[in-house]
Each structure stands twice: as C-alpha cells, then as structure tokens.
Design a protein around this motif. Sequence first.
Motif, short mmCIF file in Angstrom:
data_model
loop_
_atom_site.label_atom_id
_atom_site.label_comp_id
_atom_site.label_asym_id
_atom_site.label_seq_id
_atom_site.Cartn_x
_atom_site.Cartn_y
_atom_site.Cartn_z
N GLU A 50 0.85 -1.19 0.00
CA GLU A 50 0.00 0.00 0.00
C GLU A 50 0.89 1.24 0.00
O GLU A 50 1.85 1.32 0.76
N LEU A 51 0.57 2.18 -0.86
CA LEU A 51 1.37 3.40 -0.97
C LEU A 51 1.45 4.15 0.36
O LEU A 51 2.48 4.76 0.67
N ALA A 52 0.41 4.11 1.14
CA ALA A 52 0.40 4.81 2.43
C ALA A 52 1.44 4.23 3.39
O ALA A 52 1.83 4.90 4.35
N GLN A 53 1.92 3.01 3.14
CA GLN A 53 2.91 2.38 4.01
C GLN A 53 4.31 2.43 3.40
O GLN A 53 5.22 1.79 3.91
N THR A 54 4.48 3.16 2.31
CA THR A 54 5.78 3.25 1.66
C THR A 54 6.22 4.71 1.58
O THR A 54 5.41 5.63 1.69
N ALA A 55 7.52 4.91 1.40
CA ALA A 55 8.06 6.26 1.28
C ALA A 55 8.58 6.50 -0.12
O ALA A 55 8.17 7.44 -0.78
N GLU A 56 9.50 5.66 -0.57
CA GLU A 56 10.10 5.87 -1.88
C GLU A 56 10.89 4.63 -2.31
O GLU A 56 11.15 3.74 -1.52
N ILE A 57 11.26 4.64 -3.59
CA ILE A 57 12.17 3.62 -4.14
C ILE A 57 13.50 4.33 -4.36
O ILE A 57 13.54 5.41 -4.95
N ILE A 58 14.58 3.72 -3.88
CA ILE A 58 15.90 4.32 -4.06
C ILE A 58 16.85 3.30 -4.66
O ILE A 58 16.61 2.09 -4.61
N ALA A 59 17.94 3.82 -5.24
CA ALA A 59 18.98 2.97 -5.83
C ALA A 59 20.29 3.23 -5.10
O ALA A 59 21.16 3.94 -5.59
N PRO A 60 20.42 2.68 -3.88
CA PRO A 60 21.63 2.93 -3.10
C PRO A 60 22.74 1.96 -3.47
O PRO A 60 22.50 0.96 -4.16
N PRO A 61 23.95 2.23 -2.98
CA PRO A 61 24.99 1.19 -3.07
C PRO A 61 24.60 0.05 -2.13
O PRO A 61 23.64 0.16 -1.38
N ALA A 62 25.36 -1.01 -2.19
CA ALA A 62 25.08 -2.16 -1.32
C ALA A 62 25.06 -1.71 0.14
O ALA A 62 25.84 -0.85 0.55
N PRO A 63 24.16 -2.29 0.94
CA PRO A 63 24.12 -1.94 2.36
C PRO A 63 25.40 -2.36 3.08
O PRO A 63 26.09 -3.29 2.66
N THR A 64 25.68 -1.69 4.17
CA THR A 64 26.83 -2.03 5.00
C THR A 64 26.46 -3.26 5.83
O THR A 64 25.47 -3.23 6.58
N PRO A 65 27.21 -4.35 5.68
CA PRO A 65 26.87 -5.57 6.42
C PRO A 65 26.97 -5.37 7.94
O PRO A 65 27.73 -4.55 8.43
#
Length: 178
Positions: A50-65
């Motif tokens: 549901e859009l109301a439960q989302t903020a955005e789509i992003i294209a980040p680098p890999a997350p920091t483990p």
Amino acid sequence: MAHPEPRARRPALREFQQRLAQRLQQARQSPAGLSTAIAIDSGCGHWLFELAQTAEIIAPPAPTPVPLVQPWYLGLIHHRSEMTGVIDLDGFLGTPVVPWRATDRLLVLAAVLPLRCAIRVARVQTLPDRAQLRLLARDPASPPWISARLADADGRCWNSVDAAALLLDPAFNDIGRP
C-alpha cells in the motif's frame, strides 16, 4: 574502479521518483488511498505494498553488512539522516539470499511505521489492473502480514503486504543469528 551510470539513466530514475512521490501524496490525501499500491518483484515473488505504508524507491549502493545477523538482514544504509535496516524478503521467507546486484533497488517503508526498514526490490512492476484481479483463497501457511493473495489475468500470484504487521512479526524482529 566503478564507472558512474550513464547520464541517460539518471533522469529516468529521477522522473520515476517524482511520479512515485506524486502517487504517494495522492494516496495520502485520497479517502481511497488504501486501494492504491506499488507492485514490486523481489526476485521470487510478486508483492503489493500500500502506498500509504511506503516512502520511496531508491537505488543505493550495497548496504553495510552487520555481523552476527540472519542472512536475510542485508545490512544498514544511511537514508535521510536515519539508519535504515535492509531486508531481503525472499530470504526472510526461506529462499537462499543472493549477493547484492547493482540493479537492486530498495522500497523504503514509511517513517510512520514502527521500524526504519527497506525491502530489497529486483524490479518495480506495472500495477496489475485491479478490475482483473481475483481474490485467491488464503493459504493457511501464509504469515499474517500477507493480507490477501490475488491472481492477475496472466495467472501470476500477487501477495498484498500489510507492512505494519510485517514489522511487528516477532520472526522479522529476530535478526540475530542463533
């Protein structure tokens, strides 16, 4: 040495983010906001958030483990001055976790939810035509945060996610490795 993405792709991503922001704003202002969703492919499944439960789509680098966590907890990103946990939904459901790909995106969940979290996304899909979706019987083995199972005209199964319920699931919050 990594090469930057071609400039032609950046405006497309920026345009997509602007359209998504507009849809999110419309969903929050509309009384029918709960009937709007974003469709994603996580690699092993089709999901509706549901859009109301989302903020955005992003294209980040890999997350920091992060050490000593479940394999499906991919790590942390710094997003909008907040540390945000990154989850592989397929891995959480028992599928082997694949390494981070440059094409992966993150669906950042809304800040009003109880945890700062982002879901790994393989692709953003075209929203299925709601008029052609048919409700499927609930699978007794489905977790409670899957609010509905739907089939589209092509026979693909879509799982509608209640992100608030997902974030409250005790198994989802148990990220420590046993």
